[in-house]
Design a protein around this motif. Structure first.
Motif, short mmCIF file in Angstrom:
data_model
loop_
_atom_site.label_atom_id
_atom_site.label_comp_id
_atom_site.label_asym_id
_atom_site.label_seq_id
_atom_site.Cartn_x
_atom_site.Cartn_y
_atom_site.Cartn_z
N THR A 151 -1.21 -4.60 -4.32
CA THR A 151 -0.23 -3.91 -3.48
C THR A 151 0.37 -2.78 -4.29
N ARG A 154 3.54 0.10 -4.10
CA ARG A 154 4.77 0.39 -3.36
C ARG A 154 5.67 1.33 -4.16
N GLU A 176 4.83 1.18 1.17
CA GLU A 176 4.04 0.08 0.60
C GLU A 176 2.71 -0.03 1.34
#
Length: 143
Positions: free
Chosen positions: A48, A50, A24
């Motif tokens: 983000t 991930r 991540e």
């Protein structure tokens, strides 16, 4: 070892490759994050990315300009595939890598290879007995 994840194709960081080192990472303008873009229209903590459940997921973190995948603004975690285009601010990136989707097998189980052993397999039922012979008609005068 870091994986090249995105290649910036348009914007002030064009030609830059962003690498994912781990499962991540945050993408943003703030240099404390592992994936840094210098585009002033990218938020300090923009999105983000991930790896989860065998998929590469991208999620906008409440940025002002939003995050688009293949021209569509995303509203939650969005799976990426190799070749997808991601846009943040004036920056456009091409996804270079994503996990291969897990194989799903549909249909009957595959039989084991044949063997020379005449013994039946453990879960194989024994052959059914032959049906009874048909009864002969009774002779005249017999009960």
């Amino acid at each position: 070892m870091a994986e090249p994840l995105f290649e910036v194709t348009a914007g002030v960081d064009a030609g830059t490759r962003l690498e994912l080192d781990g499962q991540e990472a945050v993408i943003g303008r703030d240099p404390v994050h592992p994936l840094v873009l210098t585009d002033p229209r990218v938020s300090r903590k923009h999105a983000t990315v991930r790896v989860e459940g065998g998929r590469l997921l991208l999620q906008d973190e409440g940025s002002l300009s939003g995050t688009a995948v293949n021209g569509v603004l995303i509203e939650g975690p969005t799976a990426l595939r190799a070749g997808d285009t991601v846009q943040m601010g004036e920056t456009e990136m091409r996804t270079l890598w994503a996990p291969a989707p897990a194989a799903t097998v549909v249909g009957a189980p595959i039989a084991p290879p044949p063997t020379d052993d005449p013994q039946p397999m453990v879960d194989e039922a024994p052959p059914a007995p032959p049906p009874p012979a048909p009864a002969e008609p009774a002779a005249a005068g017999e009960p």
